[in-house]
Design a protein around this motif. Sequence first.
Motif, mmCIF file in Angstrom:
data_model
loop_
_atom_site.group_PDB
_atom_site.id
_atom_site.type_symbol
_atom_site.label_atom_id
_atom_site.label_comp_id
_atom_site.label_asym_id
_atom_site.label_seq_id
_atom_site.Cartn_x
_atom_site.Cartn_y
_atom_site.Cartn_z
ATOM 1 N N GLU A 1 0.838 -1.207 0.000
ATOM 2 C CA GLU A 1 0.000 0.000 0.000
ATOM 3 C C GLU A 1 0.873 1.257 0.000
ATOM 4 O O GLU A 1 0.554 2.248 -0.669
ATOM 5 N N PHE A 2 1.964 1.206 0.763
ATOM 6 C CA PHE A 2 2.879 2.346 0.807
ATOM 7 C C PHE A 2 3.439 2.634 -0.587
ATOM 8 O O PHE A 2 3.514 3.796 -1.014
ATOM 9 N N LYS A 3 3.825 1.601 -1.303
ATOM 10 C CA LYS A 3 4.387 1.775 -2.646
ATOM 11 C C LYS A 3 3.353 2.345 -3.611
ATOM 12 O O LYS A 3 3.692 3.084 -4.531
ATOM 13 N N ASN A 4 2.088 1.991 -3.403
ATOM 14 C CA ASN A 4 1.024 2.430 -4.311
ATOM 15 C C ASN A 4 0.417 3.766 -3.903
ATOM 16 O O ASN A 4 -0.407 4.326 -4.635
ATOM 17 N N LYS A 5 0.812 4.275 -2.757
ATOM 18 C CA LYS A 5 0.261 5.527 -2.248
ATOM 19 C C LYS A 5 0.709 6.697 -3.122
ATOM 20 O O LYS A 5 1.867 6.763 -3.524
ATOM 21 N N PRO A 6 -0.199 7.626 -3.445
ATOM 22 C CA PRO A 6 0.194 8.804 -4.244
ATOM 23 C C PRO A 6 1.328 9.566 -3.556
ATOM 24 O O PRO A 6 1.327 9.738 -2.341
ATOM 25 N N LYS A 7 2.280 10.023 -4.344
ATOM 26 C CA LYS A 7 3.456 10.691 -3.810
ATOM 27 C C LYS A 7 3.350 12.204 -3.973
ATOM 28 O O LYS A 7 2.780 12.701 -4.957
ATOM 29 N N LEU A 8 3.880 12.922 -2.990
ATOM 30 C CA LEU A 8 3.915 14.383 -3.096
ATOM 31 C C LEU A 8 4.821 14.805 -4.242
ATOM 32 O O LEU A 8 4.510 15.710 -5.003
ATOM 33 N N TYR A 9 5.954 14.092 -4.358
ATOM 34 C CA TYR A 9 6.927 14.426 -5.397
ATOM 35 C C TYR A 9 6.869 13.373 -6.502
ATOM 36 O O TYR A 9 7.652 12.427 -6.528
ATOM 37 N N SER A 10 5.918 13.523 -7.397
ATOM 38 C CA SER A 10 5.782 12.571 -8.497
ATOM 39 C C SER A 10 6.607 13.037 -9.688
ATOM 40 O O SER A 10 6.757 14.241 -9.941
ATOM 41 N N PHE A 11 7.159 12.076 -10.407
ATOM 42 C CA PHE A 11 8.006 12.395 -11.558
ATOM 43 C C PHE A 11 7.141 12.721 -12.780
ATOM 44 O O PHE A 11 6.166 12.019 -13.064
ATOM 45 N N HIS A 12 7.514 13.806 -13.483
ATOM 46 C CA HIS A 12 6.830 14.151 -14.727
ATOM 47 C C HIS A 12 7.482 13.351 -15.854
ATOM 48 O O HIS A 12 8.633 13.620 -16.221
ATOM 49 N N LYS A 13 6.761 12.378 -16.395
ATOM 50 C CA LYS A 13 7.342 11.524 -17.442
ATOM 51 C C LYS A 13 7.498 12.263 -18.763
ATOM 52 O O LYS A 13 8.436 12.020 -19.517
ATOM 53 N N ASN A 14 6.564 13.164 -19.059
ATOM 54 C CA ASN A 14 6.616 13.892 -20.331
ATOM 55 C C ASN A 14 6.444 15.387 -20.097
ATOM 56 O O ASN A 14 5.386 15.965 -20.379
ATOM 57 N N GLU B 1 15.728 27.370 -8.601
ATOM 58 C CA GLU B 1 16.109 28.123 -7.391
ATOM 59 C C GLU B 1 15.284 29.403 -7.281
ATOM 60 O O GLU B 1 14.763 29.742 -6.208
ATOM 61 N N GLU B 2 15.139 30.093 -8.398
ATOM 62 C CA GLU B 2 14.411 31.364 -8.405
ATOM 63 C C GLU B 2 12.915 31.158 -8.159
ATOM 64 O O GLU B 2 12.317 31.831 -7.309
ATOM 65 N N LEU B 3 12.314 30.230 -8.888
ATOM 66 C CA LEU B 3 10.863 30.083 -8.832
ATOM 67 C C LEU B 3 10.372 29.264 -7.634
ATOM 68 O O LEU B 3 9.310 29.544 -7.085
ATOM 69 N N GLU C 1 8.930 31.306 -4.506
ATOM 70 C CA GLU C 1 8.003 30.306 -3.932
ATOM 71 C C GLU C 1 6.716 30.173 -4.743
ATOM 72 O O GLU C 1 5.622 30.013 -4.203
ATOM 73 N N LEU C 2 6.879 30.194 -6.062
ATOM 74 C CA LEU C 2 5.736 30.039 -6.964
ATOM 75 C C LEU C 2 5.614 28.609 -7.486
ATOM 76 O O LEU C 2 4.502 28.136 -7.769
ATOM 77 N N LEU C 3 6.739 27.939 -7.628
ATOM 78 C CA LEU C 3 6.764 26.587 -8.181
ATOM 79 C C LEU C 3 6.539 25.583 -7.054
ATOM 80 O O LEU C 3 7.344 25.469 -6.130
ATOM 81 N N LYS C 4 5.431 24.868 -7.124
ATOM 82 C CA LYS C 4 5.025 23.936 -6.070
ATOM 83 C C LYS C 4 5.034 22.494 -6.602
ATOM 84 O O LYS C 4 4.835 22.270 -7.792
ATOM 85 N N PRO C 5 5.227 21.503 -5.688
ATOM 86 C CA PRO C 5 5.546 21.674 -4.273
ATOM 87 C C PRO C 5 7.015 22.026 -4.081
ATOM 88 O O PRO C 5 7.855 21.669 -4.901
ATOM 89 N N LYS C 6 7.302 22.717 -2.975
ATOM 90 C CA LYS C 6 8.697 23.027 -2.672
ATOM 91 C C LYS C 6 9.401 21.720 -2.322
ATOM 92 O O LYS C 6 8.978 20.996 -1.429
#
Length: 512
Positions: free
Chosen positions: A347-360, A376-378, A383-388
């Motif tokens: 279940e832990f492995k299948n749990k949605p992640k905060l930091y998910s990889f953008h494949k495309n 670094e800037e954003l 602090e516009l680019l989320k999640p930090k």
Amino acid sequence: MNYQSILAQNIELIKQAAPDHKSTKDKVHREWASIIRNDISFMALTYQYLVANLANFEKKSTTEQIDLYKYLLVLASFSPQYNLLSKIDHILSQYNEPICKSIERLLDVADFQIIESNKIIHTGTLGDFISLIFELYYTHTSSESICREKIAPYILPLCKNFNTNNTYLAHLLPYHPEAIYTTTQLLLLYIEQKNDSILFQSICYDMLGEYAKREDFIHKNAPKIFTELFKLKQDWSSEDISFLIDKGILAAFGINLASKEAQLEALTERIAILKAKELHKGVKHYKEQKQKIEANYEGIQQKKWNGAVRSIAVKKPITKALEVAIKAFAQHQQISVLSALFNDSIEFKNKPKLYSFHKNPKVIFKDFAFKLWVIEELMYKQELLKPKFDVREFAKEYDKRQIDVEHDGYSIIPEVQKYFKQLDIPLELLNQVKELGIDDGIFGGSDVYNQLWPYYDPGCGDELLPISNKAVDDLALLPNLKKIIGLELSNPGKKLVKVLKEKGIELEEVDK
């Protein structure tokens, strides 16, 4: 300098002191360390004295046995400088034959008390005395040591004939020519005796514990050890299974299924034993544990369970070892807790992640080093680019392998590099970039490098990733860029500098 005279004075000092007397031990260690920095041959004298007195040790007088036990306590606990270990290893190797012959002889002697001791590890017995020789062979040798290979075959006979708690034996197991088989035999020995000795706990913890390192022999071979365990022992009683699961596997995970009352009672008994032995540090430790359980029993239980679930999910050797155990005990009721842990790990492995990889990612940067300063800037300045991004939180949820920031952070962490490379930055945010600031770490460093390369240190020669001429194409993604501070710190391509100037983008150098 008369080294013989110095050693004789050291030995006399050790004889007059109590066993393992800290100030005496520290004084002798300091003197030895000072001598060997200039003349490594001094170590030969320390080994010669040991070898000479090991001969017929069991027939010596009680006083002579006590004196050599005290001496070996000091010698085995001496830790030479790391850069001297290979030379000391070579010196010790010249005494392998007589030392090993003495071990063989002593292994056939019935255990006896050399000196009374209230210590948990160094108990003052013959078995403890022999185990100190193994400790010596670990602390005085390098990881490529032939000496370790010479002494490792005596580990199993020692543990069969004597009750020893010296955890250095576990450190030497990988040097045994049949390391997996011997480790398995040791586990079987303790399972059949129902003896959750410190050495048994150490082996289990090295295989399955929270801080088990992926490069460690016992950890990476945990599946093979478990496979061998169930191959060698096929007739498991209910008591055997419970012991392995409760005292071995779950204890290595830090899980104790006993009730709050039972745990408090066990700690109270433990404190009473340590008080009787006047081991005050241990008393303090267990009192603190008791207070924590009294205040937050449920929270502690849940935290330990969650930690075990994560370890199973991210450490492949543990995953596979647990699969072996669950399959072997499939018909036994006691396996339910291991199955629950394993299912929760899935279940832990299948749990949605905060930091998910953008494949495309839609926006592609040609130069990764340049993109880092945009992040670094954003992400960290505006602090516009989320999640930090936080590397330690990322490591907690990453499930493809164990990321150990304390170990991996002295170079670029590949998974963090991949995350930043694939990170999609919306065009509307890129339009907000008017200035980029590059910091090589001399003036405090950058947040993005603290995540990518946590222990980046320019003082140790670490350098920023260079920004190449490929970044020329990336300028089109930043239509409102007016200024770059510190570009010279990233060893930029000449073409890039020329194009930036042509575009009227101000290049401000950092004043060092």
